[in-house]
Motif scaffolding. Structure first.
Motif, PDB file in Angstrom:
ATOM      1  N   ASP A  34      29.101 -49.108  -4.773  1.00 48.25           N
ATOM      2  CA  ASP A  34      30.198 -49.077  -3.823  1.00 48.25           C
ATOM      3  C   ASP A  34      31.197 -48.020  -4.271  1.00 48.25           C
ATOM      4  O   ASP A  34      31.387 -47.788  -5.472  1.00 48.25           O
ATOM      5  CB  ASP A  34      30.926 -50.421  -3.766  1.00 48.25           C
ATOM      6  N   VAL A  35      31.854 -47.406  -3.305  1.00 41.33           N
ATOM      7  CA  VAL A  35      32.909 -46.438  -3.571  1.00 41.33           C
ATOM      8  C   VAL A  35      34.238 -47.182  -3.438  1.00 41.33           C
ATOM      9  O   VAL A  35      34.519 -47.785  -2.405  1.00 41.33           O
ATOM     10  CB  VAL A  35      32.841 -45.250  -2.592  1.00 41.33           C
ATOM     11  N   VAL A  36      35.036 -47.149  -4.501  1.00 35.83           N
ATOM     12  CA  VAL A  36      36.293 -47.884  -4.579  1.00 35.83           C
ATOM     13  C   VAL A  36      37.421 -46.852  -4.594  1.00 35.83           C
ATOM     14  O   VAL A  36      37.475 -46.012  -5.482  1.00 35.83           O
ATOM     15  CB  VAL A  36      36.334 -48.757  -5.855  1.00 35.83           C
ATOM     16  N   VAL A  37      38.333 -46.933  -3.606  1.00 39.73           N
ATOM     17  CA  VAL A  37      39.381 -45.929  -3.448  1.00 39.73           C
ATOM     18  C   VAL A  37      40.755 -46.596  -3.415  1.00 39.73           C
ATOM     19  O   VAL A  37      40.961 -47.566  -2.699  1.00 39.73           O
ATOM     20  CB  VAL A  37      39.175 -45.128  -2.134  1.00 39.73           C
ATOM     21  N   VAL A  38      41.688 -46.044  -4.194  1.00 40.52           N
ATOM     22  CA  VAL A  38      43.090 -46.444  -4.074  1.00 40.52           C
ATOM     23  C   VAL A  38      43.664 -45.636  -2.920  1.00 40.52           C
ATOM     24  O   VAL A  38      43.577 -44.405  -2.898  1.00 40.52           O
ATOM     25  CB  VAL A  38      43.880 -46.153  -5.361  1.00 40.52           C
ATOM     26  N   GLY A  40      46.638 -45.526   0.693  1.00 39.37           N
ATOM     27  CA  GLY A  40      47.856 -45.994   1.338  1.00 39.37           C
ATOM     28  C   GLY A  40      49.077 -45.968   0.457  1.00 39.37           C
ATOM     29  O   GLY A  40      49.761 -46.969   0.334  1.00 39.37           O
ATOM     30  N   TYR A  41      49.337 -44.849  -0.168  1.00 38.65           N
ATOM     31  CA  TYR A  41      50.498 -44.727  -1.048  1.00 38.65           C
ATOM     32  C   TYR A  41      50.457 -45.765  -2.155  1.00 38.65           C
ATOM     33  O   TYR A  41      51.429 -46.471  -2.409  1.00 38.65           O
ATOM     34  CB  TYR A  41      51.798 -44.765  -0.232  1.00 38.65           C
ATOM     35  N   TYR A  42      49.269 -45.880  -2.776  1.00 37.42           N
ATOM     36  CA  TYR A  42      49.057 -46.675  -3.982  1.00 37.42           C
ATOM     37  C   TYR A  42      49.138 -48.180  -3.771  1.00 37.42           C
ATOM     38  O   TYR A  42      49.412 -48.914  -4.702  1.00 37.42           O
ATOM     39  CB  TYR A  42      50.045 -46.266  -5.076  1.00 37.42           C
ATOM     40  N   SER A  43      48.903 -48.663  -2.545  1.00 37.06           N
ATOM     41  CA  SER A  43      49.098 -50.087  -2.312  1.00 37.06           C
ATOM     42  C   SER A  43      47.861 -50.831  -1.814  1.00 37.06           C
ATOM     43  O   SER A  43      47.894 -52.047  -1.666  1.00 37.06           O
ATOM     44  CB  SER A  43      50.226 -50.297  -1.305  1.00 37.06           C
ATOM     45  N   THR A  44      46.758 -50.126  -1.541  1.00 38.58           N
ATOM     46  CA  THR A  44      45.562 -50.751  -0.983  1.00 38.58           C
ATOM     47  C   THR A  44      44.321 -50.207  -1.671  1.00 38.58           C
ATOM     48  O   THR A  44      44.241 -49.028  -1.983  1.00 38.58           O
ATOM     49  CB  THR A  44      45.457 -50.455   0.528  1.00 38.58           C
ATOM     50  N   ILE A  45      43.345 -51.077  -1.865  1.00 34.75           N
ATOM     51  CA  ILE A  45      42.036 -50.670  -2.359  1.00 34.75           C
ATOM     52  C   ILE A  45      41.087 -50.756  -1.169  1.00 34.75           C
ATOM     53  O   ILE A  45      40.997 -51.795  -0.518  1.00 34.75           O
ATOM     54  CB  ILE A  45      41.539 -51.611  -3.483  1.00 34.75           C
ATOM     55  N   VAL A  46      40.387 -49.659  -0.875  1.00 34.35           N
ATOM     56  CA  VAL A  46      39.408 -49.619   0.215  1.00 34.35           C
ATOM     57  C   VAL A  46      38.036 -49.441  -0.420  1.00 34.35           C
ATOM     58  O   VAL A  46      37.834 -48.540  -1.239  1.00 34.35           O
ATOM     59  CB  VAL A  46      39.687 -48.468   1.206  1.00 34.35           C
ATOM     60  N   VAL A  47      37.082 -50.296  -0.033  1.00 34.11           N
ATOM     61  CA  VAL A  47      35.743 -50.249  -0.608  1.00 34.11           C
ATOM     62  C   VAL A  47      34.727 -50.036   0.505  1.00 34.11           C
ATOM     63  O   VAL A  47      34.756 -50.710   1.534  1.00 34.11           O
ATOM     64  CB  VAL A  47      35.428 -51.549  -1.382  1.00 34.11           C
ATOM     65  N   VAL A  48      33.849 -49.060   0.284  1.00 33.61           N
ATOM     66  CA  VAL A  48      32.742 -48.785   1.200  1.00 33.61           C
ATOM     67  C   VAL A  48      31.449 -48.817   0.393  1.00 33.61           C
ATOM     68  O   VAL A  48      31.459 -48.615  -0.816  1.00 33.61           O
ATOM     69  CB  VAL A  48      32.886 -47.425   1.923  1.00 33.61           C
ATOM     70  N   ASN A  49      30.319 -49.062   1.069  1.00 36.98           N
ATOM     71  CA  ASN A  49      29.041 -49.048   0.351  1.00 36.98           C
ATOM     72  C   ASN A  49      28.573 -47.612   0.147  1.00 36.98           C
ATOM     73  O   ASN A  49      29.231 -46.659   0.582  1.00 36.98           O
ATOM     74  CB  ASN A  49      27.994 -49.922   1.052  1.00 36.98           C
ATOM     75  N   LYS A  50      27.435 -47.439  -0.509  1.00 41.62           N
ATOM     76  CA  LYS A  50      26.963 -46.096  -0.844  1.00 41.62           C
ATOM     77  C   LYS A  50      26.618 -45.257   0.381  1.00 41.62           C
ATOM     78  O   LYS A  50      26.546 -44.036   0.303  1.00 41.62           O
ATOM     79  CB  LYS A  50      25.786 -46.143  -1.812  1.00 41.62           C
ATOM     80  N   LYS A  51      26.433 -45.905   1.536  1.00 48.40           N
ATOM     81  CA  LYS A  51      26.199 -45.171   2.783  1.00 48.40           C
ATOM     82  C   LYS A  51      27.504 -44.774   3.462  1.00 48.40           C
ATOM     83  O   LYS A  51      27.496 -44.115   4.487  1.00 48.40           O
ATOM     84  CB  LYS A  51      25.372 -46.025   3.751  1.00 48.40           C
ATOM     85  N   GLY A  52      28.629 -45.224   2.881  1.00 46.01           N
ATOM     86  CA  GLY A  52      29.931 -44.919   3.459  1.00 46.01           C
ATOM     87  C   GLY A  52      30.397 -45.929   4.485  1.00 46.01           C
ATOM     88  O   GLY A  52      31.373 -45.696   5.190  1.00 46.01           O
ATOM     89  N   GLU A  53      29.718 -47.078   4.550  1.00 47.35           N
ATOM     90  CA  GLU A  53      30.079 -48.118   5.510  1.00 47.35           C
ATOM     91  C   GLU A  53      31.153 -49.028   4.915  1.00 47.35           C
ATOM     92  O   GLU A  53      31.034 -49.491   3.782  1.00 47.35           O
ATOM     93  CB  GLU A  53      28.842 -48.938   5.881  1.00 47.35           C
ATOM     94  N   TYR A  54      32.184 -49.274   5.708  1.00 49.09           N
ATOM     95  CA  TYR A  54      33.314 -50.101   5.284  1.00 49.09           C
ATOM     96  C   TYR A  54      32.848 -51.481   4.834  1.00 49.09           C
ATOM     97  O   TYR A  54      32.052 -52.120   5.497  1.00 49.09           O
ATOM     98  CB  TYR A  54      34.300 -50.241   6.449  1.00 49.09           C
ATOM     99  N   ARG A  55      33.355 -51.941   3.675  1.00 49.35           N
ATOM    100  CA  ARG A  55      33.078 -53.303   3.195  1.00 49.35           C
ATOM    101  C   ARG A  55      34.315 -54.175   3.260  1.00 49.35           C
ATOM    102  O   ARG A  55      34.301 -55.228   3.835  1.00 49.35           O
ATOM    103  CB  ARG A  55      32.544 -53.267   1.765  1.00 49.35           C
ATOM    104  N   TYR A  56      35.416 -53.737   2.608  1.00 49.13           N
ATOM    105  CA  TYR A  56      36.631 -54.542   2.601  1.00 49.13           C
ATOM    106  C   TYR A  56      37.815 -53.739   2.082  1.00 49.13           C
ATOM    107  O   TYR A  56      37.659 -52.655   1.533  1.00 49.13           O
ATOM    108  CB  TYR A  56      36.465 -55.819   1.772  1.00 49.13           C
ATOM    109  N   LYS A  57      38.999 -54.339   2.276  1.00 49.61           N
ATOM    110  CA  LYS A  57      40.242 -53.848   1.681  1.00 49.61           C
ATOM    111  C   LYS A  57      40.802 -54.942   0.793  1.00 49.61           C
ATOM    112  O   LYS A  57      40.625 -56.132   1.063  1.00 49.61           O
ATOM    113  CB  LYS A  57      41.286 -53.523   2.760  1.00 49.61           C
TER     114      LYS A  57
END
Length: 143
Positions: A34-38, A40-57
């Protein structure tokens, strides 16, 4: 990018062509790729799978009462857990690979203004602490 400078994948939008990120800051990958990204101005973690499909925040206000006030670092351990530094609240959040809050592993009694963090191959947590003025190493074992 490959060593020849060719882009292999771009992750930008979800299936409805909505932007996944508002203001991406940091990126990591967990054990299930999964790709894990900080974001929204350091306030949210966005996670997508290896295909780039949204998983969760994280945090997700509909599932958790936790919030982040300035995430300047993320790290993924060998069990898939994600550690999130919370600068404003002086805590380290531990969430599972599906975005569920597990616990705070360090709180304001142990850390002040945590920033970047990393987990080494010995299972130690390296943390820029005290607003980045020092590096502290903690023994870390996830459950």
């Amino acid at each position: 990018m490959t060593t020849a400078g060719q882009i292999k994948q771009t992750i930008q939008e979800d299936k409805q062509q909505q932007l996944l990120y508002k203001n991406p800051q940091f990126v990591a990958e967990n054990i299930n790729e999964d790709v894990v990204v900080v974001d929204g101005y350091y306030s949210t973690i966005v996670v997508v799978n290896k295909k780039g499909e949204y998983r969760y925040k994280y945090p997700d206000s509909s599932k958790s009462s936790h919030s982040i006030d300035g995430c300047f670092g993320i790290a993924c351990d060998n069990t898939g857990c994600i550690l999130v530094s919370d600068w404003g609240y002086n805590k380290i959040h531990q969430i599972d690979m599906d975005g569920r809050f597990i616990q705070f592993i360090l709180t304001q009694h142990e850390v002040q203004y945590p920033r970047g963090l990393s987990i080494d191959n010995k299972g130690q947590l390296w943390l820029f602490n005290n607003d980045g003025k020092e590096v502290t190493i903690y023994k870390y074992r996830s459950s």
